[in-house]
Design a protein around this motif. Structure first.
Motif, PDB file in Angstrom:
ATOM      1  N   THR B 754      12.727   2.457  15.629  1.00 37.82           N
ATOM      2  CA  THR B 754      11.301   2.168  15.766  1.00 37.82           C
ATOM      3  C   THR B 754      10.790   2.818  17.047  1.00 37.82           C
ATOM      4  N   LEU B 776       5.700   3.323  14.792  1.00 35.33           N
ATOM      5  CA  LEU B 776       6.296   4.001  13.641  1.00 35.33           C
ATOM      6  C   LEU B 776       7.497   3.171  13.207  1.00 35.33           C
ATOM      7  N   GLN B 777       7.392   2.640  12.006  1.00 35.51           N
ATOM      8  CA  GLN B 777       8.456   1.774  11.511  1.00 35.51           C
ATOM      9  C   GLN B 777       9.734   2.588  11.311  1.00 35.51           C
ATOM     10  N   GLN B 822       8.415   2.912  -2.526  1.00 40.26           N
ATOM     11  CA  GLN B 822       7.213   2.572  -3.287  1.00 40.26           C
ATOM     12  C   GLN B 822       7.208   1.122  -3.750  1.00 40.26           C
ATOM     13  N   ASP B 823       8.131   0.347  -3.248  1.00 40.31           N
ATOM     14  CA  ASP B 823       8.212  -1.020  -3.759  1.00 40.31           C
ATOM     15  C   ASP B 823       7.747  -2.063  -2.749  1.00 40.31           C
ATOM     16  N   VAL B 824       7.073  -1.626  -1.705  1.00 37.81           N
ATOM     17  CA  VAL B 824       6.615  -2.577  -0.704  1.00 37.81           C
ATOM     18  C   VAL B 824       5.101  -2.720  -0.820  1.00 37.81           C
ATOM     19  N   PRO B 825       4.610  -3.932  -1.073  1.00 39.64           N
ATOM     20  CA  PRO B 825       3.161  -4.105  -1.195  1.00 39.64           C
ATOM     21  C   PRO B 825       2.469  -3.825   0.133  1.00 39.64           C
ATOM     22  N   SER B 826       1.196  -3.488   0.064  1.00 37.58           N
ATOM     23  CA  SER B 826       0.490  -3.142   1.301  1.00 37.58           C
ATOM     24  C   SER B 826       0.248  -4.361   2.179  1.00 37.58           C
ATOM     25  N   ILE B 827       0.576  -5.520   1.679  1.00 38.93           N
ATOM     26  CA  ILE B 827       0.520  -6.726   2.514  1.00 38.93           C
ATOM     27  C   ILE B 827       1.414  -6.560   3.742  1.00 38.93           C
ATOM     28  N   PHE B 828       2.450  -5.726   3.589  1.00 33.19           N
ATOM     29  CA  PHE B 828       3.325  -5.475   4.727  1.00 33.19           C
ATOM     30  C   PHE B 828       2.512  -4.968   5.913  1.00 33.19           C
ATOM     31  N   GLY B 829       1.537  -4.129   5.643  1.00 35.31           N
ATOM     32  CA  GLY B 829       0.569  -3.779   6.670  1.00 35.31           C
ATOM     33  C   GLY B 829       0.840  -2.528   7.475  1.00 35.31           C
ATOM     34  N   ALA B 880      10.287  -0.834  -8.555  1.00 31.81           N
ATOM     35  CA  ALA B 880       9.007  -0.163  -8.814  1.00 31.81           C
ATOM     36  C   ALA B 880       9.252   1.032  -9.720  1.00 31.81           C
TER      37      ALA B 880
END
Lengths: 549, 1129
Positions: B754, B776-777, B822-829, B880
Motif C-alpha cells: 500500500t 493506492l490499495q 471484478q468481484d468487489v462491489p463499489s461499496i468498497f470505495g 463474477a
C-alpha cells in the motif's frame, strides 16, 4: 587489441555491478504504510482528500435537471427524469461509488490517524470531527437517494465489501445525527475560524446539515425547530450568520461568494487551479457557451411570484402572458435568462451588456442562409436551449475561457436554515407573523421586494404553497428542489407529464404554445428510491433491490 | 585455465540453478581475472622441461602448468605422436615448442593464449597434368543456368557459367568439380576422363538452411520445432515504410497489427496470435539481443537498418524469454558489415505525396434543409426552414466549410545512406536515415514549420575479431519530432464535418468565420494560428558484446546494452480572432513544457555449446540476465504568456496543477537464469528443452521467482527410408510439437504494498489551493500470470521446393491473469490493485504458403499467409461472470464463455413497415413508434423489448487476418504487390456520421446516410429521420446492432515497380546497382465500410472493455504515390 581487451574487462565489471541490482525497489515518489501517517503534513493531505471527495459540481448541477426546475436533453439525467431508469443506469452506479469513495477515504483516515503521535490533541480531534462530518454527509446522500444502504463505519476489506448488507434507513439516519452531534463540540464556530481556514467545516455547518437531515425525515419537525433555533438564537456559540445583502453577489461576485455571513457550507474552489466549468454548457452561445446541457423549465419560471407577492395565476397578480418577465420576483432575473434578457458581463474586462435573443426570428442578425441567431430556440439544436431559457445563476464574470470558474458552490446557506425553520414551524401549526418576520420576510427584502403586500405576513393564501414556492425560487439551481419534491411526495405530480419550455412552440395549439421538452413519468411505487446499482447487487449477495427495479 | 572453464561450466551451475545472481557474479569475476592474466602473458614466457619417454599429452600439461597458455587438440590426433625425452632449461616458449614438435606428425599454432594442435597435412602433390573440361549447367527443367560457380575442389580454381549456362575450366588429374548457385543444391562431379561434364542442379529449399535468431543464439531453420516466423530485409526493403510496424504488417500469419490512430508517428497496436489475456497483450520486443520497454521501439528503429525479424509465437520458442514471453516475442537483428568485403555505399530514397482519402461527403445544404425539416416534423416539431430559405440555400451553393479545405497532398520523403564492409578481422556498418512526413492538415499553428513528423536515425555496428575473441559494438541514435495542432484533432474533423455544406471557413477579407453549429470555433483558424503541440523524442541504444571461443564447441558471450530515452513535449496555444467573435478555447496562451526520461539496461552472460558426435547433435545454451528500468519526468505549465513567443511576460502565471516535478517515477528490475538444450539424431528426430527462471521486482519477496519450461519435438518424415518413393515430389515434411508455460508480468510497479501519494489540487480554503493524499490499495499476493501453450505444426516443401509452407495450430490457456478484480462491489470505495484473477483460452491456427516459379527470364513468387485466432474468457474474477461497460448507448461486455470483449445490446429485426406491423410486434414500453422505426428482436419472447433482450452483438477483434505478396522479376524489371486484410471484424461506430443530426450536434446529413426510410423508400437501410421524441429514442438511443458495421477488408497496401539498370552499363560509372522505382501505398481497399477506415480500431492491444466508443473522427487515411531510387557503389 589491448584496447578491446580493456573494453571487455570494463564491460564485464559494469555487468557485474549492474547485475547486483536488487529486486527490492522502493518507490521514491510515494509513502509506504509505515511512514505516511507519522508525517503531520501528510495527515492534513489525507484530510483534504476527504474534503476532495465530498461532492462535485457535476452532482450539484445535474440534481437540478432531475427535478422539475430544469431539463437536460441527454444522458442518464434525461433517462431518470423521463422515468426510464433501470438498475443498470450509469448515474446510479456512478453516484453510489462516488459517495462510498469518500466514506472509504474517511474510514481510512479514522483508522490510521492514531499512528500520528506528533499533532496536538485538539488539532487531531478537530480533524477527526471534520472527517466524521464528511462520512455522515456521504451516508446522508446515500440514504436520501436509496433509502436503506450499507452503513460503512470501518475501513472494510474487499472481502467484507462483498457481504455487507443494507442497514435500515432509520438506523442510518440515527447514525448520521449521532455522528454530527458528536462532531459539533470539536468543531470551531465560524467566528473562531481564522480567514485562512475559510471553508473548513464548522459547528454551524454541522448544525445546518443536522437540520436538513431532520427536516427530510418529515416526522422530526420539532427537532428541526430546536436545531434551527440554536443557529438563529445562539449565534455566539454556533457562529454569526445572516443573509447577505445581495442575492446575486452570492453566486457571481468573486469576493462575496467566498466571504459572507450566509454561507454555512460551500464546495470550495480556487480560481484557475481548482475549478469547475459546467457553466460552459449552460450559458447562451453568444456569451461564450458551448452546448446546452441544462436549462430552466417554464415550470420553474412560473413559480416566481409577482412583485406584489401574488402568484402569476392569482387573481389580480397583473401577470401578462405576452410580456411574462415584467414585474416578477427579482430573483428570476438573478437566476434565469429569458428572451430579451439584458446579459451583463459583470463589469469584468468587457463590462458590457448584451441582449439575448431567444424567441425564434427575433435576433437582428438572422439572415436567409442562417435563419436562426445563436441563442434562438431551434427545435433541437444542441447549441441553443431546448427550453428557451438559460441559466444565469452562478455566472462567473471572472471565469477563464470555457467558463473555467473558481466560484464556490453553496451546499448550505443560512437562507435554507430560515426556510427549514419556516417549514417546520408551519408543519407544527406554529406559523405566525413572528416566524414569518424571522424567515420569509427577510428573504424577500433581501431579494429586492419593496411592496408591503409581498413583505407582510399574508392574511390569506395557503402557507404551505407560499413556503414551498419561496424555497423553490430562493434555492433554485442549488440542487435542493429534487430533494424537496421527493420528501414532500409531490414528485408523482411534478415529474409526470410534459416538462415545458417557453412559449415558442411551432404548434401554438398544444399546451398553449409552450414547448414540450420532455415527457416525464414518475412511478410513485418505484421512483422515490433509486435502484441499487445492478453490478453491486450481483457482487454482494446480501444486498437487496429497491421495489420496482 | 582450460580446466577452470570446464569445471565452472558444469559444476558451479548445476548446484546453483536457483541463484542466478551468485552465478553471474562468479562468472564475471572469473572472466575478468582471466583477461587480466591474458593481457600480462607474452610469447616471452619461459619453459623448463625435463621428461623421459613422456607422452606428448604429458608434455602439454607441463608446459601449460608453467605458462598461461592452454592446448586445444583433438585426442584422436595425438595417437600418432611418439614419446618425447627432453631436457630444456628456461627456454622461450616458442623455441621449446619447436623442439617438441620437430619430428612429430603434428603442427601447432598460437592464437591469443591457446595453442592449437593440428595434424600435419600430407604434402600436396604438384600434379602437372592438366585437362580442360566443358559443359552446360541446367536446372531440372533443362533451362540453362547462368552465373553458376564451377570450382575445382580443394583449390581456388573456379569459373562462372555464361548466359547459356556453359563453362570451360582447366583442372588437374582426378579433380572433382563443385557446382554451386544460390537457391540450388551444391553438386559435386568427379572428372572421370571425359572432357564434358553436364550437370542438372536441383532447387533447394534455401529457407531450411537459413540461420534464424532465436534468442541468446541462432538455429538453422530446419532444426526449429517451435512456431517461429521470420521476415527478411528483402520483405521490408521493398516497402516504402516509415516504421517497423508497417514493414511487418501482413508478413507473418497471426502477427496482427492494427491502428487506433493514423497520425504520423503514432504507435500501432500489435498482437501475436490475438488476445490471450485480459491483461497486457503487448509482445516483448528485443533488438539485437537487448530487451526494450515497449512495442514503441518498433516505431523508432529505422526499418532500413533491419536485417531480419524473428517472431517467436509459441512456448517452445519463446520460453527462453520466460516471464515476458506469453504474448510472443519479436526479435529484431540489425544489419552489420561482413568480413572480407570491400566497402559498399548504398543509398535509397523516396519522395512522394500523401493524398488524403476523404470518405465523408455532405449532402447539399438545400437537400439537407429539406431533410432536417422532415426530421423535425417526424419528431413532432415545427420545420426549421421555409421553402424560401431552402431556395436561398439552393442558390447559395456549396461553401468551403469541409474537410477538403483543411487538408492537402502532403509530401513524404525518406533518405537512407549506409556504408558497410570489412577486412580480415573487422567489419563495420554505418547508416543514416532521414524521414519527413508532413501532416495532412494545413497550417503550422502560427509559427515555425508546417505540421509534420521527422525522424533521424544513425547507426554504427562494428565487429572486431582478435583470435578467439569477437567484439561487437552497436550504437543507434534516433531523434524524432512531431508537430501537430494544439486544437483537438477529433473536434477539428468533427467540426469540419458537422456544419452544413453552405458555410465557409473564411469571408472575402480572410476573417475566420464562426457559425452557430460549430461551438463558435473555426478549425481552419485554429490550424493556422491556434498554436501547436510538439513532441521531441531522443533515443540512444547501445549494445556492447563479446564472444570468446573457448573451444571450438564452447563459446562464452557477454552482453551489455540498453536504451536511454528522452521524451519532450511542448504545447503552446494561441488566441485566434474569429468573426463574429467566438470562444477560442485557447485564449489563455498556455505553454506546457514536459519531459520524461527513462533508461533500461540489460546485461547478459551465456555459454553456447555445440557438439556433433556421429549421428547425434547436441547444442546447449545456459545464461544469466539482469534488467533494470527507471524513469522520471516533469512538466511546467504557464498561462498568459507572450502571444507571439510563448515566453513568460508581465502577468504570466504558473499553473500549480499543470506543473509538476518528478512525474511518473518508476523503476523495476528482473533477474533471470535461462537455458536451452537442442538435440537431434541425424537431423531427423529433434528434441529441445528450454527454460527460464525469472525474479521480478514487481512482486513481493516470496512471490517473485517463477520457472518457465518448455519442451518441443520434431520429426523430419521425409528422411525416413519408407518415404523414399515420394521424396522426389514431397521434398521435405517435418512435424513439430511444443508445450510449455510462459509468463506475463506486465503490471504496474509496487502494487504489492500500500502506498500513499500526494497530489496538488485536492481542495481550496479561502481561495488558496491545498494538496491531498490518496491511497493506492495493494495486493501482497500478486504474482505472475502464466500461459500454458500447446503448439503443433508441420513444415513442407513440394515439387523441387517450388511450393513450401507451414501450418500451425495452437491452444493457449492463460491463468492467474493480472487485472483489476471484478468481484468487489463499489461499496468498497476504492480502486483495487491488480490481482491474479482471470483465465482465458486463445486457440487458433496459421498457415503460410509460398510458390516460386522460375523460368529462364522470369522469376515469380506468390506468398500467402492466413491465420485465425479465437479467444474465450474462461473466468473473470471469482464468482463474477460478466462485466459491462457502457461507453455509448450500446455497451461492451466481457462474459465468461464468450470472446474477451464483445459489443452488447439489442438485435434489430428490420424496420416497421406499417401500423399493423407495429401493433403485432413486441416494443419498448412507453415508446410510441411509427412506421420506419427500428424493430427489435424479442429474444426472450416475453412480448416486450427490455434489458432482458440484450445480447452479444459482435466481436471487435480481427479474425482471418491475411497477407499476400506477389513478386515478379523480368529483364531488369521487378514488381511487388502486397495485399493485407482482415476476413471478419465487427465495428460499432457512433456519432454524427452514424446518427442523423446526432443529439443536435450534427447539423447535416452525408451521402452515406441518405438511404433512410420514407413511405416511398420502404426498403431503406436506415430508419426514418427523427431528431427527438420516441422515434429517436427507439432508433438511436437504444443501443443495437444498428450501429454495427462490417469492418472486413482487403487493402492493396504496397505496389512497388522497379527497374534495375544493366550492371555492365552502370559499372562504367562506378555504380554496382542502380534501381529506380514507382511506389504506391494504400491504393485501393475492398470493404463494405465506406465512410471510415476499416483498419482503425477504438481498442488497444487488450481489447480493453473500458475503451471509449469510436466516432470516426480520427486522422485521415491517405494513399501514397512516389518514386524511389536505390544506388549501390
Amino acid at each position: 587489441m589491448n584496447f578491446l581487451k580493456k573494453l571487455f574487462i570494463a564491460v564485464s565489471i559494469i555487468t557485474a555491478i549492474t547485475g547486483c541490482k536488487k529486486l527490492d525497489i522502493v518507490p521514491t515518489d510515494r509513502f509506504s504504510d509505515a511512514t505516511f501517517w507519522k508525517v503531520d503534513a501528510n495527515v492534513y493531505s489525507a484530510l483534504y482528500n476527504n474534503y476532495h471527495l465530498m461532492y462535485n459540481s457535476g452532482l450539484y448541477f445535474s440534481a437540478e435537471a432531475l427535478s422539475d426546475n430544469a431539463y437536460s436533453r441527454a444522458g442518464d439525467v434525461a433517462i431518470i427524469s423521463g422515468g426510464n431508469a433501470t438498475a443498470a443506469t450509469g448515474k446510479f452506479a456512478g453516484d453510489w461509488a462516488n459517495y462510498y469513495s469518500d466514506i472509504k477515504s474517511c474510514n481510512e483516515f479514522l483508522t490510521f490517524v492514531g499512528q500520528n503521535t506528533t499533532l496536538p490533541k485538539d488539532v487531531m480531534s478537530r480533524m477527526i470531527a471534520e472527517t466524521r462530518f464528511l462520512r455522515a454527509f456521504a451516508h446522508f446522500n446515500l440514504t436520501k437517494w436509496w433509502g436503506d444502504v450499507p452503513l460503512v463505519t470501518d475501513n472494510i476489506t474487499p472481502d467484507e465489501a462483498k457481504v455487507i448488507p443494507r442497514t435500515p434507513k432509520a438506523d442510518v439516519v440515527k447514525f448520521i445525527i449521532s455522528e454530527l452531534e458528536a462532531a459539533i463540540p470539536d468543531l470551531p464556530s465560524k467566528d473562531a475560524l481564522p480567514a485562512s481556514e475559510n471553508g473548513r467545516i464548522t459547528k454551524g455547518a454541522a448544525l445546518a446539515l443536522e437540520a436538513r437531515v431532520l427536516l427530510y425525515q418529515g416526522d422530526r419537525m420539532a427537532d428541526v425547530v430546536t436545531v434551527c433555533e440554536k443557529l438563529m438564537n445562539d449565534q455566539s456559540t454556533n457562529g454569526t450568520y445572516s443573509l447577505n445583502p445581495s442575492y446575486t453577489d452570492l453566486f457571481s461576485d468573486k469576493v462575496v461568494n467566498k466571504t459572507n455571513n450566509e454561507t454555512m457550507l460551500s464546495l470550495q474552489y480556487v480560481p484557475t487551479t481548482y475549478t469547475w466549468s459546467d457553466f460552459f454548457d449552460f450559458a447562451p452561445l453568444s456569451v461564450g457557451g458551448r452546448v446546452i446541457s441544462n436549462s430552466p423549465t417554464q415550470e420553474l419560471v412560473n413559480d416566481y411570484i409577482m412583485l406584489n407577492g401574488k402568484g402569476i395565476t392569482d387573481a389580480g397578480s397583473g401577470y401578462d402572458e405576452n410580456n411574462p418577465y415584467v414585474g416578477r420576483d427579482p430573483r428570476l432575473t438573478a437566476t434565469v435568462v429569458y428572451d430579451g434578457y439584458k446579459w451583463d458581463n459583470g463589469g469584468g474586462v468587457n463590462g458590457t451588456t448584451k441582449t439575448i435573443y431567444i424567441k425564434p426570428g427575433s435576433d437582428p442578425s438572422d439572415s436567409p442562409s442562417n435563419p436562426n441567431g445563436p441563442d434562438e430556440y431551434v427545435g433541437d439544436r444542441e447549441s441553443s436551449s431546448p427550453t428557451g431559457y438559460y441559466w444565469r445563476k452562478y455566472f462567473d464574470p471572472n471565469a477563464l475561457a470555457s467558463y473555467v470558474s473558481g466560484l464556490n458552490l453553496h451546499l448550505i446557506r443560512y437562507a435554507e436554515v430560515l426556510l427549514d425553520y419556516a417549514e417546520a414551524k408551519n408543519s407544527l401549526g406554529q406559523m405566525n407573523e413572528t416566524v414569518w418576520n424571522q424567515t420569509i420576510r427577510p428573504l424577500r427584502v433581501r431579494a429586492g421586494f419593496t411592496d408591503a403586500a409581498a413583505l407582510d405576513y399574508p392574511a390569506s393564501g395557503d402557507m404551505t404553497t407560499i413556503i414551498r414556492r419561496e424555497r423553490r425560487v430562493e434555492l433554485a439551481m442549488e440542487g435542493i428542489r429534487i430533494d424537496d419534491i421527493r420528501r414532500w411526495k409531490i414528485a408523482e405530480i411534478t415529474m409526470n407529464g410534459y416538462a415545458h419550455g417557453a412559449r415558442f412552440s411551432g404548434d401554438q395549439t398544444t399546451d398553449n404554445g409552450y414547448i414540450r421538452v420532455q415527457k416525464r413519468q414518475f412511478n410513485p411505487n418505484r421512483d422515490y428510491l433509486w435502484a441499487i446499482p445492478a453490478n453491486d447487487l450481483s457482487l454482494d449477495k446480501n444486498l437487496t433491490q429497491n421495489p420496482g427495479y | 585455465m582450460y580446466k577452470i572453464f570446464t569445471d565452472f561450466k558444469w559444476d558451479s551451475l548445476r548446484g546453483r540453478i536457483y541463484k542466478p545472481l551468485l552465478v553471474m557474479k562468479l562468472t564475471l569475476l572469473l572472466l575478468t581475472a582471466t583477461f587480466l592474466q591474458v593481457s600480462a602473458a607474452t610469447y616471452a614466457q619461459k619453459v623448463t622441461l625435463k621428461v623421459k619417454k613422456a607422452t606428448i599429452k604429458e608434455v602439454f600439461e607441463k608446459i601449460q602448468s608453467q605458462t598461461n597458455y592452454d592446448f586445444l587438440y583433438n585426442a584422436e590426433d595425438l595417437k600418432g605422436a611418439h614419446n618425447i625425452t627432453l631436457k630444456l632449461d628456461n627456454m622461450p616458449l616458442k623455441q621449446a615448442l619447436d623442439v617438441c614438435f620437430s619430428d612429430q606428425p603434428l603442427s601447432y599454432s598460437i592464437t591469443n593464449t591457446s595453442i592449437l594442435i593440428t595434424k600435419k597435412q600430407a604434402p600436396t602433390k604438384l600434379d602437372v597434368s592438366k585437362a580442360t573440361i566443358r559443359g552446360t549447367v541446367t536446372d531440372t527443367a533443362n533451362m540453362p543456368l547462368p552465373g553458376v560457380t564451377v570450382k575445382e575442389k580443394n583449390t581456388t580454381n573456379a569459373v562462372i557459367t555464361d548466359s547459356k549456362g556453359q563453362y570451360n575450366i582447366t583442372v588437374g588429374d582426378n579433380a572433382v568439380l563443385v557446382f554451386s548457385f544460390v537457391g540450388y543444391g551444391t553438386t559435386e562431379m568427379p572428372v572421370t576422363g571425359s572432357a564434358s561434364v553436364n550437370v542438372k542442379l536441383k532447387e533447394t529449399n534455401t529457407n531450411l538452411n537459413e540461420v534464424v535468431v532465436v534468442g541468446y543464439g541462432t538455429q538453422k531453420r530446419a532444426d526449429i520445432n517451435g512456431a517461429v516466423s521470420t521476415v527478411g530485409a528483402k520483405d521490408i526493403g521493398d516497402k516504402p515504410v516509415l516504421n517497423a510496424f508497417q514493414a511487418l504488417q501482413g508478413e507473418s500469419p497471426n502477427l496482427i497489427i492494427q491502428q487506433n490512430s493514423l497520425d504520423p508517428g503514432a504507435t500501432p497496436i500489435v498482437n501475436i496470435r490475438g488476445i490471450g489475456t485480459t491483461g497486457n497483450n503487448d509482445p516483448l520486443v528485443v533488438i539485437d539481443g537487448i530487451v526494450t520497454q515497449s512495442t514503441g521501439s518498433l516505431n523508432t528503429i529505422n526499418p532500413n537498418d533491419i536485417a531480419n525479424v524473428t517472431i517467436l509465437k509459441d512456448a517452445g520458442s519463446a520460453a527462453i524469454y520466460g516471464s515476458r514471453a506469453a504474448n510472443g516475442v519479436i526479435l529484431i537483428t540489425t544489419k552489420s558489415g561482413k568480413l572480407n568485403q570491400k566497402a559498399t555505399v548504398s543509398y535509397n530514397g523516396s519522395y512522394g505525396v500523401q493524398v488524403p482519402d476523404i470518405m465523408v461527403h455532405k449532402i447539399g445544404a438545400a437537400e439537407n434543409a429539406y431533410d432536417k425539416n422532415l426530421a423535425l416534423v417526424n419528431s413532432g416539431l415545427a420545420p426549421a426552414y421555409s421553402p424560401e430559405q431552402i431556395q436561398e440555400l439552393q442558390n447559395e451553393g456549396r461553401g468551403t466549410w469541409d474537410l477538403n479545405h483543411l487538408v492537402y497532398n502532403a509530401p513524404l520523403q525518406s533518405h537512407n545512406l549506409s556504408v558497410s564492409g570489412g577486412g580480415e578481422t573487422n567489419s563495420y556498418f554505418i547508416s543514416g536515415g532521414y524521414q519527413d512526413q508532413m501532416n495532412l492538415f494545413v497550417g503550422n499553428g502560427g509559427s515555425g514549420s508546417n505540421y509534420g513528423y521527422q525522424k533521424y536515425n544513425l547507426r554504427l555496428n562494428q565487429t572486431s575479431i582478435i583470435g578467439r575473441f569477437k567484439f561487437n559494438a552497436i550504437l543507434n541514435y534516433t531523434k524524432s519530432r512531431n508537430k501537430t495542432t494544439a486544437a483537438n484533432e477529433g473536434f477539428t474533423i468533427a467540426d469540419a464535418n458537422r456544419v452544413p455544406s453552405n458555410f465557409n471557413w473564411q469571408d472575402a477579407n480572410g476573417n475566420y468565420l464562426t457559425n452557430p453549429v460549430s461551438s463558435q470555433q473555426n478549425a481552419l483558424g485554429l490550424l493556422r494560428e491556434g498554436g501547436f503541440n510538439q513532441t521531441d523524442y531522443d533515443e540512444v541504444f547501445g549494445n556492447l558484446n563479446g564472444t570468446l571461443t573457448i573451444t571450438k564447441d564452447l563459446k562464452l558471450t557477454g552482453v551489455f546494452g540498453g536504451t536511454l530515452d528522452n521524451n519532450g513535449s511542448f504545447y503552446n496555444d494561441k488566441a485566434v480572432d474569429f468573426l463574429p467573435a467566438g470562444t477560442s478555447a485557447n485564449n489563455d496562451l498556455t505553454v506546457n513544457d514536459g519531459n520524461y526520461k527513462s533508461n533500461l539496461f540489460n546485461t547478459q552472460l551465456y555459454l553456447n555449446y555445440t557438439k556433433n558426435l556421429h549421428k547425434h547433435s547436441i547444442s546447449a545454451t545456459v545464461g544469466v540476465s539482469s534488467e533494470m528500468y527507471s524513469g522520471r519526468g516533469f512538466s511546467l505549465s504557464k498561462s498568459l504568456t507572450d502571444p507571439t513567443l510563448g515566453t513568460p511576460t508581465t502577468g504570466t502565471t504558473i499553473s500549480p496543477t499543470g506543473s509538476n516535478n518528478s512525474i511518473g517515477i518508476d523503476a523495476n528490475s528482473l533477474l533471470s537464469l535461462f537455458g536451452r538444450v537442442n538435440y537431434n539424431y541425424e537431423s531427423r528426430y529433434f528434441l529441445d528443452f528450454v527454460f527460464r527462471d525469472d525474479a521480478s521486482s514487481k512482486f513481493a519477496p516470496g512471490k517473485r521467482a517463477s520457472f518457465f519450461p518448455s519442451v518441443t519435438a520434431g520429426w523430419v518424415v521425409t528422411d525416413e527410408s519408407f518415404m523414399k518413393p515420394v521424396t522426389n515430389t514431397l521434398n521435405n515434411l517435418k512435424f513439430r510439437a511444443s508445450y510449455g508455460v510462459l509468463g506475463n508480468q506486465n503490471v504496474g510497479n509496487f502494487q504489492y504494498e500500500t502506498t500513499y501519494f500526494n497530489y496538488t489540487a485536492a481542495y481550496g480554503f479561502n481561495n488558496t489551493l491545498v494538496g491531498g493524499a490518496g491511497t493506492l490499495q495493494s495486493n501482497p499476493d500478486l504474482t505472475w500470470e502464466s500461459a500454458a501453450t500447446f503448439n503443433a505444426g508441420v513444415d513442407f516443401s513440394l515439387f523441387n521446393n517450388k511450393l513450401s509452407g507451414s501450418f500451425d495450430y495452437f491452444n493457449k490457456v492463460t491463468r492467474n491473469i493480472l487485472q483489476s478484480p471484478q468481484d468487489v462491489p463499489s461499496i468498497f470505495g476504492a480502486g483495487l490493485a491488480d490481482a491474479n484473477v482471470a483465465k482465458v483460452r486463445d486457440a487458433g491456427w496459421e498457415a503460410e504458403l509460398t510458390y516460386t516459379l522460375r523460368s529462364k527470364s522470369v522469376m515469380q513468387s506468390f506468398s500467402l499467409n492466413v491465420a485465425d485466432n479465437k479467444n474465450t474468457l474462461l473466468k473473470l474474477t471469482g464468482t463474477a461472470t460478466q462485466q459491462i461497460n457502457q461507453p455509448d448507448v450500446y455497451a461492451l461486455i466481457r462474459k465468461v464463455g464468450e470472446p474477451i470483449t464483445e459489443y452488447y445490446g439489442y438485435e434489430t429485426n428490420g424496420l416497421y413497415q406499417s401500423q399493423a406491423d407495429i401493433d403485432a410486434s413486441p416494443k419498448i414500453a412507453g415508446l410510441a413508434v411509427s412506421p420506419g422505426d427500428v424493430k427489435f428482436k424479442d429474444l426472450n419472447h416475453d412480448g416486450v423489448i427490455d434489458a432482458k433482450d440484450k445480447t452479444e452483438l459482435g466481436n471487435p477483434f480481427p479474425r482471418y487476418t491475411f497477407g499476400f505478396t506477389y513478386r515478379i522479376a523480368v529483364a531488369g524489371f521487378d514488381a511487388m504487390i502486397f495485399v493485407q486484410g482482415v476476413g471478419k471484424r465487427d465495428e460499432f461506430l457512433r456519432g454524427e456520421l452514424v446518427e442523423p443530426y446526432q443529439g443536435g450536434y450534427g447539423a447535416t446529413l452525408y451521402d452515406h446516410q441518405t438511404d433512410f426510410w420514407t413511405p416511398e423508400n420502404t426498403g431503406a437501410k436506415y430508419p426514418r429521420l427523427a431528431t427527438s421524441g420516441p422515434s429517436n429514442v427507439n432508433n438511436w438511443q437504444t443501443g443495437s446492432d444498428l450501429f454495427k458495421y462490417n469492418a472486413a477488408y482487403a487493402r492493396l497496401k504496397n505496389v512497388n515497380i522497379g527497374y534495375t539498370f544493366n550492371k555492365n552499363v552502370t559499372q562504367k560509372l562506378g555504380i554496382q546497382k542502380l534501381r529506380v522505382s514507382l511506389i504506391g501505398q494504400n491504393l485501393a481497399t475492398l470493404t463494405k465500410l465506406k465512410f471510415a477506415d476499416p483498419e482503425t480500431t477504438e481498442f488497444d492491444s487488450k481489447v480493453n472493455i473500458n475503451s471509449s466508443s469510436n466516432s470516426p473522427r480520427s486522422y485521415l487515411l491517405s494513399a501514397f504515390y512516389g518514386v524511389g531510387i536505390d544506388l549501390t557503389f
